[in-house]
Motif scaffolding. Sequence first.
Motif, PDB file in Angstrom:
ATOM      1  N   GLN A 196       0.830  -1.206   0.000  1.00 17.94           N
ATOM      2  CA  GLN A 196       0.000   0.000   0.000  1.00 17.94           C
ATOM      3  C   GLN A 196       0.866   1.258   0.000  1.00 17.94           C
ATOM      4  O   GLN A 196       0.609   2.214  -0.749  1.00 17.94           O
ATOM      5  CB  GLN A 196      -0.918  -0.012   1.219  1.00 17.94           C
ATOM      6  N   ILE A 197       1.890   1.246   0.849  1.00 17.15           N
ATOM      7  CA  ILE A 197       2.786   2.407   0.894  1.00 17.15           C
ATOM      8  C   ILE A 197       3.494   2.589  -0.447  1.00 17.15           C
ATOM      9  O   ILE A 197       3.646   3.712  -0.959  1.00 17.15           O
ATOM     10  CB  ILE A 197       3.800   2.240   2.044  1.00 17.15           C
ATOM     11  N   LEU A 198       3.898   1.455  -1.039  1.00 19.50           N
ATOM     12  CA  LEU A 198       4.579   1.530  -2.330  1.00 19.50           C
ATOM     13  C   LEU A 198       3.654   2.084  -3.408  1.00 19.50           C
ATOM     14  O   LEU A 198       4.069   2.918  -4.230  1.00 19.50           O
ATOM     15  CB  LEU A 198       5.078   0.132  -2.719  1.00 19.50           C
ATOM     16  N   ASN A 199       2.389   1.637  -3.404  1.00 20.00           N
ATOM     17  CA  ASN A 199       1.428   2.174  -4.378  1.00 20.00           C
ATOM     18  C   ASN A 199       1.196   3.665  -4.156  1.00 20.00           C
ATOM     19  O   ASN A 199       1.062   4.442  -5.120  1.00 20.00           O
ATOM     20  CB  ASN A 199       0.111   1.410  -4.275  1.00 20.00           C
ATOM     21  N   ALA A 200       1.129   4.059  -2.862  1.00 19.60           N
ATOM     22  CA  ALA A 200       0.959   5.490  -2.574  1.00 19.60           C
ATOM     23  C   ALA A 200       2.142   6.295  -3.103  1.00 19.60           C
ATOM     24  O   ALA A 200       1.976   7.373  -3.704  1.00 19.60           O
ATOM     25  CB  ALA A 200       0.795   5.696  -1.070  1.00 19.60           C
ATOM     26  N   TYR A 201       3.356   5.747  -2.897  1.00 16.25           N
ATOM     27  CA  TYR A 201       4.537   6.429  -3.420  1.00 16.25           C
ATOM     28  C   TYR A 201       4.522   6.475  -4.946  1.00 16.25           C
ATOM     29  O   TYR A 201       4.946   7.470  -5.558  1.00 16.25           O
ATOM     30  CB  TYR A 201       5.803   5.742  -2.919  1.00 16.25           C
TER      31      TYR A 201
END
Length: 282
Positions: A196-201
């Motif tokens: 999720q954090i990677l997608n947000a980034y």
Amino acid sequence: MFEKYYNKLEPRDQRPPRLSEVKITGAEIAQLRSRRKSKSRMGMERVMGLSVDQKFELVQKELEDAKDEIRHMRANAERDLQHHEAIIEEAEIRWTEVQREVHEFEKDILKTISKKKGSILATQKVMKYIEDMNRRRDNMKDKLRLKNVSLKVQRKKLLLQLRQQLKIENAQFLETIEARNQELIQMKLASGNTLQILNAYKDRAKALALNRQLRKQLSEFRAPQVMMYIREKIRNGDLEKTIRVWERKVEIAEMSLKGYRKAWNKMKTTNEQLQATSGPGK
């Protein structure tokens, strides 16, 4: 020695024909019998006619066969030697026991009998010796039986301890597996959060890239000249006027179409009425 290897190397068309393949007379058979005497000499001559590589191959094969034969003979000899050594060792142990028994019998019985022949004491001595031997044998049987019972009890204890140890280890393994499962669940959750954090980034990176692109376009934008703007403005006004004129024409055409439809419907109704009134008169 090298005859069988030479026959393998020699082509079939160059080998001498067999007796079963050739029809010969009695005189020729006699000649062949006389030739058998010089078979070894002919074999050596055939070997001498070989090349160096062929001779080396023959010697190499003969050496390998000799090594294999020596290896098999050595293995068989060692096995036979171990078997005979075991037999000799067992015979020596048995011979030692027999000698000990003979010595004890001679010491306890024969000496007494030789000194006191026909006496009751000698007979009692023999009977006592036999009874002692039987008693020792019985004692040995009892000891072995007790030892067997003790070994069985010890075996049961060891099996019980082994089962308990297996239960404990099984419980420990189950706890370890449960802990590993919990760690795996935590790792999966952490992996989901990381994704999720990677997608947000990634979304943020896309937004930043789009922002940079728009900023670049904005920085590269140049306002048009005044006269060009005025001409475009006039052209835009003319186009808007033309659009309004055509829209008005469309409205007029629609109104005319409605009038034509109304007149057509009226004429159609009148015609139907005339046809209806003229029909009965005929």
